[in-house]
Design a protein around this motif. Structure first.
Motif, PDB file in Angstrom:
ATOM      1  N   GLN A  54       0.946  -1.325   0.003  1.00 45.40           N
ATOM      2  CA  GLN A  54      -0.009  -0.182   0.074  1.00 45.40           C
ATOM      3  C   GLN A  54       0.806   1.320  -0.003  1.00 45.40           C
ATOM      4  N   ASP A  62      -7.358   3.147   8.152  1.00 46.77           N
ATOM      5  CA  ASP A  62      -5.963   3.398   7.988  1.00 46.77           C
ATOM      6  C   ASP A  62      -5.239   3.441   9.331  1.00 46.77           C
ATOM      7  N   HIS A  75      -9.979   4.153   3.141  1.00 46.62           N
ATOM      8  CA  HIS A  75      -9.065   4.421   4.037  1.00 46.62           C
ATOM      9  C   HIS A  75      -9.372   4.726   5.198  1.00 46.62           C
ATOM     10  N   LEU A  91      -6.884   9.161   0.976  1.00 47.21           N
ATOM     11  CA  LEU A  91      -5.652   8.810   1.636  1.00 47.21           C
ATOM     12  C   LEU A  91      -5.070   9.698   2.384  1.00 47.21           C
ATOM     13  N   ARG A 140     -13.024   9.884   3.905  1.00 51.63           N
ATOM     14  CA  ARG A 140     -13.326   8.888   4.853  1.00 51.63           C
ATOM     15  C   ARG A 140     -14.487   8.698   5.547  1.00 51.63           C
TER      16      ARG A 140
END
Ligand SMILES: Nc1ncnc2c1ncn2[C@@H]1O[C@H](COP(=O)(O)OP(=O)(O)OP(=O)(O)O)[C@@H](O)[C@H]1O
Ligand SMILES: [Mg+2]
Lengths: 354, 247
Positions: free
Chosen positions: A200, B109, B106, A220, B78
């Motif tokens: 990743q 994460d 994500h 992200l 998110r």
């Protein structure tokens, strides 16, 4: 090349590399060959940001110098006071036992690496918010500022530099010893990066390179990835710097530690020469660059910098993608790229069930 | 139905240009809502405001009751509110499968997940979604080698991979081969029905939006001009004038 041939080739290269110091004919050149691994480390660590993430940094030399000074200072302060050391260093140099030397070197390199990671994290969360040229220009200042600071700080020898302890006799010559240190470092860095790029982390920094806004729009943690990427390269650069100071024995603040105009620029050139954003590109670029530079130095003495400059121009003009990039364009299949004409031409349809 | 997304008197100007002037609208959970308006009427600007791409001048934007205007783009994504771009944005140097893999949600994460490899389930899901949008045969090609229309489909698949609760689509059919448009409408409806994604769609193609949306808002000069069912909008004199009058 499929992955098993590549494995066999890499293993063969590694074993050959292990035996290099045993070859009598190469003995006089061991320091230069050890330097090759340093160059590979430079290019590999630069490429994390510059190639894989698309952030051109001209300040990575900061971490190299930081690791170098941290290591040397710890090696000194573990066993000497500053004045004592200044006295012995002027004379026959500080003699340490093997255990003392190795402990000092290990602790120093470890501390230097930790320090570099902390600095990268702090700097990164600030200036990695800058995009494109702004980031590049900002990093350019880092190495220069660090060199200035080091030149003015008496505790680390200021402008007159710092001498590292000598390698104890039991550990043999400096050439072969540091040849193995850098070989191991380069191999570890290569394997760690290969592993990171395969997961990743690798795709995330590639995504940041291709379109950072899109990466953010997908949720992200871009700042986190960017900072960690810089910490990874700072980590390996600091380790490299720590050992490098001990290889060359004398640390000059601007010519060795924070040597932006030489090492700092070479990092960039080698990665571009080999192929930015590929795993093998920096390795190949560093090798070609180092060998060419040595040849120029031997056969074109006086003109070596001109020749080097011309080489760079030729590479940028004729091989803008670097050696690996060029090979990939030429023989895409061998690099696992799909050139299947069927796939390219395939008509897409959205009829019925899928 | 409860409101998933509620926009209240949002204003946004660029220098002297008022791109959004006190726009209020709501997107109920599970709906497909349309947003139309002439070029430059402020549709994309409204999307940008919703996802935190730029700060708004005033007003409030709430998603599941939570105020978004102080959050950053990635945080909003998110939360499950995702957008696609009118200009289409994909990761050009990466292949289609990689584009899909990095589009996983994500939200959970941590520092540790950064290092993981993609499990086979992720790759399987990536490939099945590429099939869903008709790109399976091209999965190993770099995204930059796809045509504009194909990139648009890839971007849609990437959005689905992200498992959003609501998806803001900025002109999903622009640049798509006319023979594929019916298929794409079908895929949008299935994304809505099968994956339970609430859709908020900007569209210039009237046939598409009338077919797709259950309720439509129309912007003109940054202001909300009209809203209603597709029939009401089609017969609204102000909407017809805004489109045909060209002022
Ligand atoms: N970043 C920006 N800076 C300055 N002006 C902008 C910016 N973004 C949009 N505008 C202006 O705001 C207005 C609305 O633009 P917007 O892109 O939201 O329109 P749109 O409804 O999406 O149009 P289209 O149908 O052509 O996509 C236009 O006048 C545009 O020029
Ligand atoms: Mg628009």
């Amino acid at each position: 090349m499929n992955s098993s041939t590549r494995m066999v080739l890499s293993a063969a290269l590694f074993i050959a590399a292990l035996f290099v110091p045993q070859v009598p004919a190469l003995q006089p050149y061991l320091t230069q060959i050890a330097f090759l691994w340093v160059m590979i480390l430079f290019a590999l660590t630069w490429d994390v940001l510059g190639g894989q993430m698309g952030y051109n940094s001209f300040g990575n030399i900061l971490y190299f110098g930081l690791g170098m000074y941290a290591t040397a200072v710890i090696q000194r302060d573990l066993y000497f006071t500053v004045e004592e050391y200044a006295n012995v260093a002027g004379g026959e140099q500080a003699a340490l036992t093997t255990a003392e030397y190795l402990f000092g070197l290990g602790l120093g390199m470890g501390t230097g690496a930790l320090l570099a990671v902390i600095v990268a994290a702090l700097l990164g969360s600030g200036i990695l918010g800058l995009r494109g040229h702004y980031f590049a220009i900002c990093t350019l200042g880092l190495g220069i500022a660090a060199g200035e600071l080091a030149s003015g700080w008496d505790y680390i020898g200021a402008g007159s530099g710092l001498v590292t302890p000598l390698l104890p006799d039991a550990l043999g010559e400096r050439g072969p010893f540091f040849y193995y240190v850098f070989l191991i470092l380069a191999v570890i860095a290569f394997l760690v990066l290969r592993r990171l790029y395969a997961g990743q982390f690798g795709l995330a920094i590639n995504a940041i390179r291709d379109d950072e806004d899109k990466a953010e729009a997908l949720g992200l943690h871009t700042t986190r990835y960017k900072t960690v990427a810089w910490c990874v390269s700072a980590f390996f650069l600091a380790l490299t710097g720590g050992a490098f100071g001990n290889l060359v024995i004398f640390i000059d603040p601007t010519d060795v530690a924070f040597a932006g105009p030489t090492f700092g620029v070479w990092m960039v050139l080698m990665a571009i020469l080999g192929g930015k954003g590929t795993l093998w590109g920096p390795v190949i670029g560093a090798t070609v660059f180092h060998v060419t530079q040595e040849l120029f130095w031997t056969y074109l003495f006086g003109w070596q910098r001109v020749a080097l400059g011309l080489l760079i121009v030729v590479v940028v003009v004729f091989f803008p993608l670097g050696i690996v990039g060029w090979m990939r364009e030429r023989w895409p299949k061998r690099f696992g790229e799909v050139v299947d004409a069927e796939a390219r031409k395939a008509q897409i349809s959205l009829e019925g069930e899928s | 139905m409860t409101d998933l997304l509620k926009i209240d008197r949002v204003c946004k100007s660029f220098g002297g240009v008022v791109a959004n002037d006190a726009v209020s609208l709501s997107v109920p959970e599970g709906a497909i809502i349309g947003l139309i308006g002439p070029n430059g009427s402020g549709k994309t600007t409204l999307f940008n405001s919703i996802v935190g791409y730029h700060p708004i001048d005033s007003g409030s934007i709430r998603f599941r009751g939570e105020e978004l205007s102080a959050l950053r783009t990635a945080e909003i994504a998110r939360l499950g509110l995702l957008r696609t771009f009118q200009q289409t944005r994909i990761f050009g140097k990466m292949n289609c499968v990689q584009n899909m893999q990095i589009s996983v949600p994500h939200v959970g994460d941590s520092f540790m997940t950064m290092w993981r490899r993609f499990p086979p389930e992720v790759t399987e899901r990536a490939e099945s979604l590429l099939k869903f949008v008709g790109l399976y045969a091209k999965r190993q090609l770099r995204a930059e080698d796809l045509s504009f229309g194909q990139q648009k489909l890839l971007e849609f698949a990437m959005a689905l991979m992200n498992e959003p609760k609501a998806l803001l689509l900025d002109e999903p059919t622009a640049g798509i081969n006319p023979t594929l448009i019916n298929g794409l409408i079908d895929r949008l409806k299935r994304a809505h029905a099968e994956f339970g994604i609430t859709l908020f769609v900007i569209e210039h193609n009237m046939r598409v939006i009338m077919n797709l949306a259950e309720y439509i808002y129309c912007l003109a000069h940054g202001e909300l001009l009209a809203n209603g069912t597709p029939e009401q909008i089609q017969n609204d004199q102000r909407v017809i004038e805004a489109y045909l009058g060209g002022h």
